[in-house]
Scaffold this motif. Structure first.
Motif, short mmCIF file in Angstrom:
data_model
loop_
_atom_site.label_atom_id
_atom_site.label_comp_id
_atom_site.label_asym_id
_atom_site.label_seq_id
_atom_site.Cartn_x
_atom_site.Cartn_y
_atom_site.Cartn_z
N UNK A 382 -1.55 10.57 14.95
CA UNK A 382 -1.20 10.70 13.89
C UNK A 382 -0.01 9.14 14.17
N UNK A 383 0.87 10.40 14.79
CA UNK A 383 2.71 9.63 14.96
C UNK A 383 2.29 8.23 15.49
N UNK A 384 1.17 7.98 16.65
CA UNK A 384 0.71 6.97 17.04
C UNK A 384 0.08 6.10 15.71
N UNK A 385 -0.59 6.03 15.04
CA UNK A 385 -0.67 5.41 13.91
C UNK A 385 0.15 5.26 12.82
N UNK A 386 0.73 6.03 12.71
CA UNK A 386 2.10 5.68 11.65
C UNK A 386 3.28 5.11 12.25
N UNK A 387 3.33 4.70 13.76
CA UNK A 387 4.33 4.18 14.08
C UNK A 387 4.16 2.36 14.24
N UNK A 388 2.47 2.50 13.98
CA UNK A 388 2.23 1.09 14.73
C UNK A 388 2.72 0.17 12.79
N UNK A 389 1.46 0.90 12.17
CA UNK A 389 2.32 1.17 10.46
C UNK A 389 3.43 0.25 9.82
N UNK A 390 4.32 0.66 10.89
CA UNK A 390 5.56 0.90 10.33
C UNK A 390 6.23 -0.52 11.44
N UNK A 391 6.44 -0.85 12.57
CA UNK A 391 6.35 -1.64 13.38
C UNK A 391 5.39 -3.20 13.86
N UNK A 392 4.26 -2.71 13.72
CA UNK A 392 3.38 -4.21 13.43
C UNK A 392 3.21 -4.27 12.38
N UNK A 393 2.73 -3.84 11.23
CA UNK A 393 2.27 -3.62 10.11
C UNK A 393 3.08 -3.72 8.79
N UNK A 394 4.49 -3.26 9.37
CA UNK A 394 5.38 -3.20 8.24
C UNK A 394 4.91 -2.78 7.03
N UNK A 395 3.97 -1.22 7.49
CA UNK A 395 3.69 -0.69 5.50
C UNK A 395 4.60 0.06 5.11
N UNK A 396 4.33 0.01 3.86
CA UNK A 396 5.67 0.56 2.95
C UNK A 396 6.29 2.18 3.93
N UNK A 397 6.97 2.71 3.62
CA UNK A 397 7.20 4.49 4.42
C UNK A 397 6.57 5.52 3.38
N UNK A 398 6.15 4.68 2.27
CA UNK A 398 6.25 5.99 1.30
C UNK A 398 4.74 5.90 1.52
N UNK A 399 3.73 4.82 1.73
CA UNK A 399 2.17 5.50 2.50
C UNK A 399 1.97 5.87 3.62
N UNK A 400 2.65 5.55 4.38
CA UNK A 400 3.19 5.99 6.03
C UNK A 400 3.82 8.17 5.00
N UNK A 401 3.54 7.79 4.66
CA UNK A 401 4.22 9.60 4.70
C UNK A 401 3.38 9.59 3.38
N UNK A 402 2.33 9.09 3.08
CA UNK A 402 1.71 10.06 2.63
C UNK A 402 0.27 9.70 3.29
N UNK A 403 0.38 8.66 4.01
CA UNK A 403 -0.98 9.31 5.05
C UNK A 403 -0.55 10.46 5.76
N UNK A 404 0.31 10.20 6.29
CA UNK A 404 0.74 11.31 7.55
C UNK A 404 0.61 12.79 6.44
#
Length: 413
Positions: A382-404
């Motif tokens: 889960x942490x690795x997916x969140x990291x990739x979403x933030x760094x490679x796909x530039x996902x909004x932090x709120x979306x990553x928070x909700x996913x986790x």
């Protein structure tokens, strides 16, 4: 052509308008910045260095280095300083209010409804939010290391900082590491072969700068409250004065912020009989689950420590008391820090401090962020997916928070 990237305000920027801009930016961060003080630095960098471009990386990390030097909540001090330099005194107040008040209100609500909360779903959400912190801090360490440790000497300073933090348990460890980084920078980087001269801070309107008079007044007020409140507490024996004194002293004497303040707060509240250890730990868990600064834990403690007739007074006094000393010290230090940074002779020292801060962030990525969040292969995924979403796909932090959070609640992490 218009873009969505904002620039440093020029002389035509009006004070109230700039302050409203600061309030909007920090209110959004106050609603979405999960993960504690180290993660907040990552959020700040993403928002104000990368997206809005209010300042460059070197100026930002210099500001982080200054706030690491000072007692108090480092992330709140950095945010206050950014607002102060962006829009003057109104900007500093707007930044603090926007970043702090959402957490304050959430912890007040928790103090009221705490007896009805709990269960596996709540615990899972909390665990998911801890995994968000892993991804955010990892992103900050990766980006800062690439920019601020581009050669072997500065990478060595960062590794030395990590080693000292791993072997040192004193609460002054971060201050020691900052001083070490400054010294190694002077010794190893002064020749100019290992570094390029760092850019000067981006230009700021003169009316937004702190005067030496304001700096002196802030320092005098800090010392007067620190020395005078115990006497007033002894003379009056009022619970309100005792609350303000206890929380002010905690905020004034803690280095590193975040988790380091917990023993001081426990001594001020549990040891004095103001609340039980169980209530204290429940509030600490809630503080981990809400966005914004961890020091708003004081709001919850103040509510329970105040008189039954006026618990809100205890909450207000505790909140102001714990944040005030750190903000006063920032005001006292900033004018001198700006003057120091503008001297070319300090370039090597500041480069060493920058590298040491990278080491501090990397150390914090392991403990407490990683050690308190990653306990299984699923957690790591889960942490690795969140990291990739933030760094490679530039996902909004709120979306990553909700996913986790959803992953934690569903028992996937």
């Amino acid at each position: 052509m218009k873009t969505d990237i904002e620039t440093v305000p020029g002389p035509s920027t009006t004070h109230p308008r700039a302050a409203l801009e600061v309030l909007r930016a920090f209110l959004m961060l106050g609603l979405t910045s999960f993960g504690g003080p180290v993660a907040h630095i990552g959020y700040f960098r993403r928002e104000f260095v990368e997206r809005r471009r209010w300042l460059d990386d070197a100026s930002f990390i210099d500001l982080v280095g200054l706030c690491q030097f000072l007692p108090g909540p480092a992330s709140s001090q950095v945010g206050f300083s950014l607002g102060l330099q962006r829009a003057g005194w109104l900007g500093g107040i707007a930044a603090w209010c926007g970043f702090t008040l959402p957490s304050v209100l959430l912890l007040l609500a928790f103090a009221v409804v705490a007896p009805h909360l709990g269960g596996p779903v709540g615990d899972g959400v909390l665990h998911g939010l801890k995994l968000v912190a892993v991804a955010v801090v990892a992103q900050a360490v990766w980006d800062m290391a690439r920019r601020l440790c581009p050669d072997t000497r500065r990478a060595g300073i960062a590794l030395a900082a990590m080693t000292v933090l791993a072997l040192t348990t004193t609460q002054f460890a971060q201050l020691i590491v900052i001083v070490l980084g400054a010294g190694l920078g002077v010794l190893l980087l002064r020749s100019g072969h290992a570094m390029a001269a760092p850019p000067l801070p981006l230009p700021l309107p003169a009316r937004f700068r702190i005067s030496r008079t304001a700096s002196a007044v802030a320092m005098i007020l800090f010392c007067a409250l620190l020395a005078g409140l115990p006497f007033v507490r002894h003379l009056t024996d009022e619970r309100a004065v005792a609350i303000f004194d206890g929380f002010y002293r905690s905020g004034a004497l803690v280095f590193g912020g975040g988790h380091v303040v917990l023993p001081l707060l426990q001594a001020q509240t549990v040891a004095t009989g103001w609340l039980s250890n169980g209530d204290f730990l429940a509030g600490y868990g809630a503080a981990q689950a809400v966005p914004g600064p961890l020091f708003t834990f004081a709001t919850y403690l103040g509510w329970l420590s105040g008189s039954p007739a006026h618990p809100w007074l205890g909450a207000v006094l505790a909140t102001v008391g714990i944040f005030l000393p750190g903000l006063l010290l920032v005001v006292a230090a900033l004018p001198h820090w700006q003057a120091l940074r503008e001297r070319a002779s300090t370039a090597a020292m500041l480069a060493g401090v920058n590298a040491a801060v990278v080491g501090i962030l990397a150390s914090a990525l392991y403990s407490p962020v990683w050690t308190s969040a990653v306990h299984s292969a699923a957690d790591f995924a889960v942490a690795a997916i969140a990291f990739m979403l933030l760094t490679r796909w530039k996902a909004p932090p709120l979306a990553v928070v909700a996913l986790c959070a959803v992953a934690g609640a569903a028992g996937l992490a």
